[in-house]
Design a protein around this motif. Structure first.
Motif, PDB file in Angstrom:
ATOM      1  N   ALA A 178       0.830  -1.206   0.000  1.00 33.25           N
ATOM      2  CA  ALA A 178       0.000   0.000   0.000  1.00 33.25           C
ATOM      3  C   ALA A 178       0.862   1.252   0.000  1.00 33.25           C
ATOM      4  CB  ALA A 178      -0.914   0.001   1.217  1.00 33.25           C
ATOM      5  N   ASN A 180       0.162   5.115   0.719  1.00 31.97           N
ATOM      6  CA  ASN A 180      -0.781   6.143   1.151  1.00 31.97           C
ATOM      7  C   ASN A 180      -0.274   7.527   0.752  1.00 31.97           C
ATOM      8  OD1 ASN A 180      -2.270   4.122   2.374  1.00 31.97           O
ATOM      9  ND2 ASN A 180      -1.373   4.474   4.401  1.00 31.97           N
ATOM     10  N   ILE A 286      -6.879  14.895   1.492  1.00 29.26           N
ATOM     11  CA  ILE A 286      -5.852  14.486   0.543  1.00 29.26           C
ATOM     12  C   ILE A 286      -5.968  15.317  -0.736  1.00 29.26           C
ATOM     13  CG2 ILE A 286      -5.054  12.583  -0.889  1.00 29.26           C
ATOM     14  CD1 ILE A 286      -4.440  12.401   2.152  1.00 29.26           C
ATOM     15  N   ALA A 294       2.041   9.442  -4.484  1.00 32.84           N
ATOM     16  CA  ALA A 294       1.889   8.037  -4.084  1.00 32.84           C
ATOM     17  C   ALA A 294       1.917   7.133  -5.309  1.00 32.84           C
ATOM     18  CB  ALA A 294       0.583   7.853  -3.314  1.00 32.84           C
ATOM     19  N   ASP A 322       2.648   0.868   3.372  1.00 30.86           N
ATOM     20  CA  ASP A 322       2.100   1.698   4.449  1.00 30.86           C
ATOM     21  C   ASP A 322       0.976   0.997   5.190  1.00 30.86           C
ATOM     22  OD1 ASP A 322       3.747   3.961   3.960  1.00 30.86           O
ATOM     23  OD2 ASP A 322       2.469   4.526   2.254  1.00 30.86           O
ATOM     24  N   ASP A 323       0.681  -0.256   4.847  1.00 36.28           N
ATOM     25  CA  ASP A 323      -0.371  -1.005   5.538  1.00 36.28           C
ATOM     26  C   ASP A 323       0.252  -1.760   6.707  1.00 36.28           C
ATOM     27  OD1 ASP A 323      -2.164  -3.319   6.212  1.00 36.28           O
ATOM     28  OD2 ASP A 323      -3.401  -2.399   4.662  1.00 36.28           O
ATOM     29  N   THR A 374     -10.018   2.677  -2.600  1.00 39.29           N
ATOM     30  CA  THR A 374     -10.740   3.521  -1.644  1.00 39.29           C
ATOM     31  C   THR A 374     -11.136   2.680  -0.450  1.00 39.29           C
ATOM     32  OG1 THR A 374     -11.629   4.882  -3.445  1.00 39.29           O
ATOM     33  CG2 THR A 374     -12.687   5.071  -1.280  1.00 39.29           C
ATOM     34  N   LYS A 379     -10.762   6.989   2.461  1.00 33.66           N
ATOM     35  CA  LYS A 379      -9.422   7.457   2.127  1.00 33.66           C
ATOM     36  C   LYS A 379      -8.881   6.667   0.940  1.00 33.66           C
ATOM     37  CE  LYS A 379      -8.159   9.091   6.749  1.00 33.66           C
ATOM     38  NZ  LYS A 379      -7.205   8.960   7.891  1.00 33.66           N
ATOM     39  N   LYS A 380      -8.188   7.370   0.050  1.00 33.06           N
ATOM     40  CA  LYS A 380      -7.668   6.744  -1.166  1.00 33.06           C
ATOM     41  C   LYS A 380      -6.180   6.429  -1.017  1.00 33.06           C
ATOM     42  CE  LYS A 380     -10.937   9.141  -4.218  1.00 33.06           C
ATOM     43  NZ  LYS A 380     -11.721   7.930  -4.536  1.00 33.06           N
ATOM     44  N   SER A 381      -5.749   5.365  -1.687  1.00 34.68           N
ATOM     45  CA  SER A 381      -4.342   4.994  -1.719  1.00 34.68           C
ATOM     46  C   SER A 381      -4.122   4.179  -2.986  1.00 34.68           C
ATOM     47  CB  SER A 381      -3.965   4.165  -0.485  1.00 34.68           C
ATOM     48  OG  SER A 381      -4.699   2.944  -0.465  1.00 34.68           O
ATOM     49  N   ARG A 383      -2.362   0.608  -4.513  1.00 39.46           N
ATOM     50  CA  ARG A 383      -1.962  -0.736  -4.090  1.00 39.46           C
ATOM     51  C   ARG A 383      -1.323  -1.487  -5.257  1.00 39.46           C
ATOM     52  NH1 ARG A 383      -4.842  -1.920   0.977  1.00 39.46           N
ATOM     53  NH2 ARG A 383      -5.271   0.174   1.721  1.00 39.46           N
TER      54      ARG A 383
END
Length: 457
Positions: A178, A180, A286, A294, A322-323, A374, A379-381, A383
């Motif tokens: 992940a 972020n 964000i 990211a 980041d997870d 999402t 929150k979006k990231s 992957r």
């Protein structure tokens, strides 16, 4: 009605049962030298209702069975010198009281509901809590040496009729890395300034609660003027806790930052190791620029994994992800329904739909290009996903399902061991079950034991 209001109603139901104990009590059961009061059963039933359970008088049968087994276990624990330390009892009582204080909305309201002081109530429940903990420890002693051999697993499997073998859905093992989005100092400054402006308005005399209702972005406390009630240090993240417990009653903190955003708080009251605070939270949003950064990082790691092949997926996850839940597990997702066994095999119908949509197009061993994800918190990231294995839907078999069959064989052996232990103890122990409960299906063996048949009220 808000959830808080529902919790209070449930709590009042429990307390009303507590206050009615003296007028409704009768002996509902006798186990050896111990008794079970009707009020004990009513209290646990009220707790069941307060937690959202549907009204169902049959639940009282289950409560009665649980109390009967607890008494037998606790009495055997005395014989076997199984004990719990007083500080362990203290910790469990404190945990229970923290929950009750939060549900009641503070110590004053709790004591009003109980009709007694918290200290008095803690003394009253101490023996009950201790007995429950001792019973749990005794149960653990009964089963502590249970294990299953490969031969026992195979025997268990062969005893299952072919037409009764469990079916398993298609399962996959999926890894993730992940990325972020992280705001720059300059991007965060706008939100820090907004929190500071609100802080300054409070300092100049504007009402804290009104500003919290209008501007705080904590959905749990904003409707209540930012009020978080009484809580101990473990309730909050460390930065919040450090600030809250450093101030005196009435003091307002400077603006400070946590993972949630920018806060400032006011201490309303301190009571020992609990503090009553209210706060205002401003959550940074964000930006597209942070998402782009990211994505750029995700692209770079994708290149390392698929083109340059300078690093394996597991190492990349531990270094870049980041997870926090998966990065130290080689990036592998865990089956949320079987966290205790930490299995990485996840039925496809249990996968997050966003993940499942990508995984369905992948081959085993393949790493996906960066995917915009999402979360439940919106929150979006980005992957990177890796499909480690696929197991098609099938009937249980020893070759593919040894871990699952091992768990099933272990559970079967554990249940048989405990049942045999209780069957023996029931025959050796004086037991009387009140007529009201003798029709309960799960209590037939208790009410029909020789000791019960000869017992007189």
């Amino acid at each position: 009605m808000r959830k808080f209001g529902i919790a209070i109603l449930g709590f009042l139901l429990i307390v009303s049962v507590s206050k009615a104990q003296r007028s409704m009590d009768k002996i509902a059961g006798v186990v050896g030298s111990g008794i079970i009061l009707q009020s004990d059963i009513e209290m646990q039933y009220a707790q069941y209702l307060a937690q959202g359970g549907a009204p169902n008088p049959a639940i009282k049968c289950q409560v009665m069975q649980n109390l009967l087994t607890q008494k037998i276990l606790a009495q055997q624990a005395v014989i076997d010198s199984v004990t719990v330390k007083e500080d362990e009892v203290d910790s469990e009582i404190d945990r229970k009281m923290r929950s009750m204080l939060q549900r009641a909305g503070g110590q004053d309201r709790l004591e009003q509901f109980l009709g007694r002081s918290v200290i008095q109530y803690k003394d009253e429940i101490r023996n009950e809590i201790r007995e429950s903990m001792v019973a749990d420890r005794m149960r653990g002693k009964i089963t502590e040496k249970i294990s299953v051999t490969p031969q026992e697993i195979e025997t268990y499997y062969k005893k299952i009729p072919k037409d009764s073998l469990p079916s398993y859905n298609k399962e996959v093992e999926v890894g993730e890395i992940a990325f972020n989005p992280v705001l720059s100092k300059e991007e965060k400054e706008l939100y820090r300034q907004k929190a500071q402006e609100l802080h300054d308005r409070v300092k100049k005399g504007e009402d804290f609660g009104t500003l919290a209702r209008l501007y705080s972005q904590d959905p749990g406390s904003a409707p209540d003027g930012g009020d978080l009630g009484f809580a101990d240090r473990s309730t909050f993240v460390k930065e919040f806790s450090a600030t809250a417990f450093r101030l005196k009653a009435g003091e307002i903190s400077p603006v400070f930052e946590t993972d949630f955003g920018f806060h400032f708080l006011q201490v309303i009251e301190r009571r020992g190791e609990q503090v009553h605070v209210r706060h205002i939270l401003i959550m940074p949003q964000i930006t597209q620029a942070s998402l782009d950064r990211a994505k750029l990082k995700a692209d770079s790691v994708y290149t390392l994994l698929t083109k340059n092949k300078q690093v394996d997926f597991s190492s990349a996850a531990s270094y870049y992800s980041d997870d926090k839940e998966t990065k130290y597990n080689g990036g592998m997702m865990l089956n949320a329904d079987n966290v205790q066994t930490r299995t990485t095999f996840i039925p496809t119908d249990k996968l997050d739909p966003q993940i499942a949509l990508v995984v369905d197009t992948m081959k085993v061993g393949e790493v996906s290009k960066p995917v915009l994800y999402t979360g439940q918190d919106t929150k979006k990231s980005y992957r990177l996903l890796m499909l480690r294995s696929v197991t098609d839907a099938h009937k249980a078999n020893m070759a593919q399902d040894l871990p699952k069959l091992k768990d099933a064989a272990y559970s079967d052996k554990l249940n048989r061991t405990v049942s045999a232990w209780f069957e023996k103890k029931r025959k050796q122990t004086f037991i009387r079950v009140d007529a009201e409960y003798q029709s309960c299906p799960q209590l037939k063996s208790w009410a029909g034991a020789p000791a019960v048949a000869s017992a007189k009220p």
